[in-house]
Motif scaffolding. Structure first.
Motif, PDB file in Angstrom:
ATOM      1  N   TYR A 115       0.834  -1.218   0.000  1.00  0.00           N
ATOM      2  CA  TYR A 115       0.000   0.000   0.000  1.00  0.00           C
ATOM      3  C   TYR A 115       0.862   1.259   0.000  1.00  0.00           C
ATOM      4  O   TYR A 115       0.465   2.292  -0.575  1.00  0.00           O
ATOM      5  CB  TYR A 115      -0.937  -0.017   1.204  1.00  0.00           C
ATOM      6  CG  TYR A 115      -2.106  -0.964   1.033  1.00  0.00           C
ATOM      7  CD1 TYR A 115      -2.999  -0.809  -0.022  1.00  0.00           C
ATOM      8  CD2 TYR A 115      -2.315  -2.017   1.923  1.00  0.00           C
ATOM      9  CE1 TYR A 115      -4.072  -1.671  -0.194  1.00  0.00           C
ATOM     10  CE2 TYR A 115      -3.386  -2.889   1.764  1.00  0.00           C
ATOM     11  CZ  TYR A 115      -4.257  -2.709   0.702  1.00  0.00           C
ATOM     12  OH  TYR A 115      -5.313  -3.564   0.522  1.00  0.00           O
ATOM     13  N   GLU A 120      -1.208   4.433  -1.166  1.00  0.00           N
ATOM     14  CA  GLU A 120      -2.438   4.364  -0.371  1.00  0.00           C
ATOM     15  C   GLU A 120      -1.996   4.393   1.100  1.00  0.00           C
ATOM     16  O   GLU A 120      -1.976   3.388   1.800  1.00  0.00           O
ATOM     17  CB  GLU A 120      -3.223   3.099  -0.710  1.00  0.00           C
ATOM     18  CG  GLU A 120      -3.713   3.074  -2.148  1.00  0.00           C
ATOM     19  CD  GLU A 120      -4.537   1.827  -2.479  1.00  0.00           C
ATOM     20  OE1 GLU A 120      -5.194   1.284  -1.559  1.00  0.00           O
ATOM     21  OE2 GLU A 120      -4.530   1.401  -3.653  1.00  0.00           O
ATOM     22  N   ASP A 122      -2.999   5.729   4.034  1.00  0.00           N
ATOM     23  CA  ASP A 122      -3.817   5.399   5.208  1.00  0.00           C
ATOM     24  C   ASP A 122      -3.884   3.889   5.425  1.00  0.00           C
ATOM     25  O   ASP A 122      -3.775   3.401   6.557  1.00  0.00           O
ATOM     26  CB  ASP A 122      -5.230   5.967   5.038  1.00  0.00           C
ATOM     27  CG  ASP A 122      -5.257   7.484   5.133  1.00  0.00           C
ATOM     28  OD1 ASP A 122      -4.275   8.048   5.660  1.00  0.00           O
ATOM     29  OD2 ASP A 122      -6.238   8.102   4.659  1.00  0.00           O
ATOM     30  N   LYS A 123      -4.076   3.145   4.328  1.00  0.00           N
ATOM     31  CA  LYS A 123      -4.101   1.680   4.431  1.00  0.00           C
ATOM     32  C   LYS A 123      -2.737   1.146   4.873  1.00  0.00           C
ATOM     33  O   LYS A 123      -2.649   0.202   5.659  1.00  0.00           O
ATOM     34  CB  LYS A 123      -4.495   1.056   3.094  1.00  0.00           C
ATOM     35  CG  LYS A 123      -5.963   1.218   2.743  1.00  0.00           C
ATOM     36  CD  LYS A 123      -6.291   0.512   1.438  1.00  0.00           C
ATOM     37  CE  LYS A 123      -7.764   0.650   1.082  1.00  0.00           C
ATOM     38  NZ  LYS A 123      -8.102  -0.026  -0.198  1.00  0.00           N
ATOM     39  N   ASP A 126      -2.374   1.593   8.526  1.00  0.00           N
ATOM     40  CA  ASP A 126      -3.264   0.651   9.206  1.00  0.00           C
ATOM     41  C   ASP A 126      -2.618  -0.744   9.292  1.00  0.00           C
ATOM     42  O   ASP A 126      -2.618  -1.367  10.358  1.00  0.00           O
ATOM     43  CB  ASP A 126      -4.592   0.570   8.469  1.00  0.00           C
ATOM     44  CG  ASP A 126      -5.542  -0.440   9.093  1.00  0.00           C
ATOM     45  OD1 ASP A 126      -5.794  -0.372  10.311  1.00  0.00           O
ATOM     46  OD2 ASP A 126      -6.002  -1.352   8.361  1.00  0.00           O
ATOM     47  N   TYR A 127      -2.069  -1.218   8.178  1.00  0.00           N
ATOM     48  CA  TYR A 127      -1.475  -2.554   8.170  1.00  0.00           C
ATOM     49  C   TYR A 127      -0.182  -2.610   8.991  1.00  0.00           C
ATOM     50  O   TYR A 127       0.077  -3.601   9.687  1.00  0.00           O
ATOM     51  CB  TYR A 127      -1.230  -3.022   6.730  1.00  0.00           C
ATOM     52  CG  TYR A 127      -2.464  -3.648   6.117  1.00  0.00           C
ATOM     53  CD1 TYR A 127      -2.706  -5.007   6.224  1.00  0.00           C
ATOM     54  CD2 TYR A 127      -3.417  -2.857   5.467  1.00  0.00           C
ATOM     55  CE1 TYR A 127      -3.863  -5.576   5.683  1.00  0.00           C
ATOM     56  CE2 TYR A 127      -4.565  -3.411   4.924  1.00  0.00           C
ATOM     57  CZ  TYR A 127      -4.784  -4.771   5.032  1.00  0.00           C
ATOM     58  OH  TYR A 127      -5.927  -5.343   4.508  1.00  0.00           O
TER      59      TYR A 127
END
Length: 343
Positions: A115, A120, A122-123, A126-127
């Motif tokens: 990501y 990407e 934000d993703k 998150d991960y």
């Protein structure tokens, strides 16, 4: 790297000789890993795929998941993001089903990298955060440091320098605590860039110098590892040679035993053949003797019958003679009559 590949290739050949499929899969995987370290991603992909096929045939879920993680990393380097994500999702699923939390963290972290490359962000954060949560639960400080630096780099890419410095400094502190030279190198390099962007040139220089020290340290460590690899290679080749000599000697012993058994079999067959011939001879002589005995018996019987017939004829003749001749009393009476007439 060339020698490392030679070492793993020797291992691959040895495992192929003994039919160790699991070992074959591991050797192929290790060769792929060396090519990945060399940034030869096409060759790395080839060996990882070959390893995965073997591991799927052997049905080793944990190693299949490991292969998928590494394939995901290679696909990422080749910018094949969809394939990378498919491999990583499969590995995450397998690790989750097996309850391998460390594997889950690795898969999640790699998905964060995909990501990041796709921007990407934000993703990606998150991960990385999910990966770091598992690492914290496991007490995996090196993993936590990597996740913190990775999050910091996402903020660095977004030009959020203060947030980047905040997370990367935490990662650097943990790497120093555990003595992870590679982690210190990565963190100091990223911090040097972040400090430059914020005009903190003294701190940027300090981090750059730290980066150079870690770079030298790692290269020196790599030289030591190469020496260890050579020692392992020497021991391995010596073992393979000894195994080969032992196998040759065992083959000689087996061949001698086979030859001895073959000779014994031939002797046994010859003995059986002689016994059959001798038995046939004895049986034939028995049949001849029996035939001769039967002939003698038949002739004896014929003689006895003839003798009986002769005796019967004699007896019959006597009976006839007796019936035709006058009796002695009759002769006596006739003689007496004659004497009376002449007297």
């Amino acid at each position: 790297y060339t020698r490392a590949i030679e070492y793993y290739t020797l291992s691959l050949k040895y495992n192929e000789e003994i039919g160790n499929k699991s070992g074959i899969g591991t050797s192929l995987h290790n060769i792929g890993h060396v090519y990945e370290d060399q940034s030869n991603f096409k060759k790395a992909l080839e060996y990882y795929q070959r390893s995965l096929k073997i591991r799927e045939k052997v049905d080793e879920p944990a190693r299949i998941a490991e292969s998928e993680v590494n394939l995901g990393s290679v696909y990422l380097e080749l910018k094949e993001y969809d394939r990378s994500m498919r491999s990583l999702q499969r590995s995450l699923k397998l690790f989750t089903e097996m309850g391998v939390r460390g594997g889950e963290a690795a898969a999640l972290g790699s998905m964060g990298m995909v990501y990041t490359e796709k921007k990407e962000y934000d993703k990606a954060i998150d991960y990385y955060s999910r990966s770091m949560q598992i690492q914290r639960e496991l007490g995996d400080k090196i993993g936590m440091a990597i996740s913190l630096v990775s999050i910091g780099r996402v903020y660095l890419a977004q030009e959020q320098y203060e947030k980047a410095i905040f997370f990367i400094k935490q990662g650097l502190a943990i790497s120093r605590e555990v003595g992870d030279a590679s982690g210190i190198k990565q963190a100091s390099e990223s911090l040097s860039t972040a400090y430059k962007k914020t005009g903190k040139f003294r701190e940027a220089l300090e981090m750059h110098e730290l980066y150079l020290v870690m770079w030298d340290s790692i290269n020196s460590e790599e030289s030591k590892k190469e020496l260890v690899h050579q020692e392992f290679k020497y021991e391995y080749e010596k073992k393979v040679t000894a195994d080969s000599v032992r196998a040759t000697e065992e083959k000689k012993v087996v061949a001698a035993q086979f030859k001895q058994e073959q000779t014994q079999r031939y002797a046994l067959y010859a003995g059986l053949a002689l016994m059959i011939v001798f038995g046939g001879f004895i049986f034939n002589r028995y049949k001849v003797t029996q035939r001769q005995k039967n002939i003698i018996e038949e002739q004896k019987l014929i003689v006895e019958v003839k003798q009986k017939e002769i005796l019967d004829s004699i007896h019959y003749a006597r009976r006839i003679q007796r019936s035709l001749l006058p009796s002695e009393s009759y002769i006596d009476k006739s003689i007496k009559r004659l004497f009376k007439k002449h007297s």
